[in-house]
Design a protein around this motif. Structure first.
Motif, PDB file in Angstrom:
ATOM      1  N   ARG A  48      29.394  39.361  47.494  1.00  0.00           N
ATOM      2  CA  ARG A  48      29.685  39.174  46.079  1.00  0.00           C
ATOM      3  C   ARG A  48      29.130  40.303  45.218  1.00  0.00           C
ATOM      4  N   GLY A  49      29.722  40.428  44.019  1.00  0.00           N
ATOM      5  CA  GLY A  49      29.139  41.174  42.929  1.00  0.00           C
ATOM      6  C   GLY A  49      28.755  40.192  41.841  1.00  0.00           C
ATOM      7  N   ALA A  50      28.406  40.692  40.689  1.00  0.00           N
ATOM      8  CA  ALA A  50      28.048  39.797  39.587  1.00  0.00           C
ATOM      9  C   ALA A  50      29.227  38.921  39.183  1.00  0.00           C
ATOM     10  N   ASN A  51      30.447  39.500  39.178  1.00  0.00           N
ATOM     11  CA  ASN A  51      31.619  38.804  38.655  1.00  0.00           C
ATOM     12  C   ASN A  51      32.724  38.575  39.678  1.00  0.00           C
ATOM     13  N   PHE A  52      32.555  39.014  40.913  1.00  0.00           N
ATOM     14  CA  PHE A  52      33.610  38.850  41.909  1.00  0.00           C
ATOM     15  C   PHE A  52      33.030  38.507  43.260  1.00  0.00           C
ATOM     16  N   VAL A  53      33.906  37.974  44.118  1.00  0.00           N
ATOM     17  CA  VAL A  53      33.541  37.604  45.483  1.00  0.00           C
ATOM     18  C   VAL A  53      34.616  38.132  46.420  1.00  0.00           C
ATOM     19  N   SER A  54      34.197  38.860  47.433  1.00  0.00           N
ATOM     20  CA  SER A  54      35.112  39.390  48.451  1.00  0.00           C
ATOM     21  C   SER A  54      35.006  38.533  49.706  1.00  0.00           C
ATOM     22  N   VAL A  55      36.169  38.082  50.211  1.00  0.00           N
ATOM     23  CA  VAL A  55      36.212  37.298  51.446  1.00  0.00           C
ATOM     24  C   VAL A  55      37.185  37.982  52.401  1.00  0.00           C
ATOM     25  N   VAL A  56      36.664  38.490  53.508  1.00  0.00           N
ATOM     26  CA  VAL A  56      37.481  39.086  54.567  1.00  0.00           C
ATOM     27  C   VAL A  56      37.518  38.083  55.709  1.00  0.00           C
ATOM     28  N   THR A  57      38.720  37.667  56.089  1.00  0.00           N
ATOM     29  CA  THR A  57      38.866  36.597  57.082  1.00  0.00           C
ATOM     30  C   THR A  57      39.695  37.077  58.261  1.00  0.00           C
ATOM     31  N   ARG A  58      39.204  36.791  59.451  1.00  0.00           N
ATOM     32  CA  ARG A  58      39.929  37.084  60.693  1.00  0.00           C
ATOM     33  C   ARG A  58      40.280  35.746  61.340  1.00  0.00           C
ATOM     34  N   ALA A  59      41.568  35.558  61.678  1.00  0.00           N
ATOM     35  CA  ALA A  59      41.997  34.243  62.163  1.00  0.00           C
ATOM     36  C   ALA A  59      43.252  34.369  63.013  1.00  0.00           C
ATOM     37  N   ILE A 105      40.194  38.099  47.134  1.00  0.00           N
ATOM     38  CA  ILE A 105      39.251  38.498  46.099  1.00  0.00           C
ATOM     39  C   ILE A 105      39.232  37.413  45.027  1.00  0.00           C
ATOM     40  N   PHE A 106      38.084  36.805  44.829  1.00  0.00           N
ATOM     41  CA  PHE A 106      37.899  35.735  43.859  1.00  0.00           C
ATOM     42  C   PHE A 106      36.997  36.222  42.724  1.00  0.00           C
ATOM     43  N   SER A 107      37.038  35.532  41.610  1.00  0.00           N
ATOM     44  CA  SER A 107      36.002  35.748  40.601  1.00  0.00           C
ATOM     45  C   SER A 107      34.764  34.964  41.009  1.00  0.00           C
ATOM     46  N   SER A 108      33.654  35.251  40.361  1.00  0.00           N
ATOM     47  CA  SER A 108      32.410  34.542  40.654  1.00  0.00           C
ATOM     48  C   SER A 108      32.456  33.090  40.198  1.00  0.00           C
ATOM     49  N   ASN A 109      33.537  32.690  39.498  1.00  0.00           N
ATOM     50  CA  ASN A 109      33.704  31.275  39.157  1.00  0.00           C
ATOM     51  C   ASN A 109      33.932  30.416  40.403  1.00  0.00           C
TER      52      ASN A 109
END
Length: 281
Positions: free
Chosen positions: A31-42, A103-107
């Protein structure tokens, strides 16, 4: 003048993934202050579900396409695309085995709490502007998808998309190492940059600004990261990145909220017609 914060990141290629975020999938969260990175392998057919996401999020596909359902719609998103998913319930189903970036916001507080660097964000950093949403998209919230190949512009390697809360720059692949005589060192006054590598090897060069206190000074850094990985660069830190080695470099830059300076440049934001900028930008 206070000292700049230390850069943080996620070295996904050498870190154990989380296996309990989505059933059947392995995910790395940073995460950053305002965003969240999710890398998924499936595997193929795996559904990545959000029961009630509070705001929009983005999906970036590379080698694997997905099917996205949200807001009463279902769309097929081809490889090498960007999709924007509306708030509420949604699912992203992989068409083949591989990796997907969200890519999500920190919400998205549940995901932010699972980030490998969550401890660095116990409180919102004072040097980062708040996450204030931009105007509603034209026609309201709905699923949108953009084929990256349709948004290549002469004279730039940038392909920029924004939503109300996030901006991504999915750069063209660099098939040869970057020319070290043409680097672009720069800094940002009040927002972080997430540099997410999904292909190749990158060296991120960082220079921390001096303060009046010599004890706070830091040496320059050259952070080498394979893929997948993400580096979170704080405000005021001078930075530039270069790919090295034989594998093509694939880099996605992440910002939240959208960047005003990029948005002021006519034609630079590929989906500006869908997502208006605030008055005065």
């Amino acid at each position: 003048m206070s000292a700049a914060r230390q850069a943080t990141g996620g070295w996904h290629y050498r870190e154990a993934p989380l296996a309990d975020v989505d059933a059947g999938a392995h995910s790395w969260i940073t995460r950053g202050a305002n965003f969240v990175s999710v890398v998924t392998r499936a595997p193929a057919g795996t559904a990545l579900r959000r029961a009630d996401n509070p705001d929009e999020y983005m999906v970036v596909t590379h080698a694997v396409g997905v099917t996205i359902s949200a807001g009463g719609e279902t769309i097929i998103v081809e490889p090498d695309s960007v999709a924007i998913v509306p708030p509420g319930a949604s699912s992203v189903t992989l068409a083949a085995e591989g990796e997907v970036v969200r890519i999500f916001s920190s919400n998205a507080a549940d995901l932010a709490a699972r980030a490998s660097n969550a401890q660095a964000y116990d409180r919102h950093p004072e040097d980062v502007a708040p996450l204030d949403p931009w105007p509603m998209p034209v026609g309201g919230y709905r699923l949108r998808t953009y084929a990256l190949a349709d948004h290549v512009r002469e004279g730039t390697n940038m392909r920029i998309f924004r939503s109300r809360n996030i901006m991504v720059n999915v750069m063209l692949p660099r098939v040869v190492p970057r020319d070290t005589a043409k680097l672009t060192p720069h800094s940002h006054a009040d927002f972080e940059q997430g540099s997410l590598a999904i292909g190749g090897t990158y060296i991120h060069h960082l220079r921390y600004p001096w303060t009046p206190d010599l004890e706070e000074w830091r040496a320059d850094e050259a952070v080498r990261m394979d893929s997948p990985s993400i580096l979170i660069i704080p405000p005021t830190v001078i930075h530039t990145s270069r790919n090295v080695g034989e594998a093509p470099g694939l880099l996605i830059d992440v910002f939240a909220p959208p960047r005003a300076d990029f948005s002021r440049r006519e034609g630079l934001v590929a989906n500006a017609a869908d997502y208006p900028a605030p008055d005065g930008i």
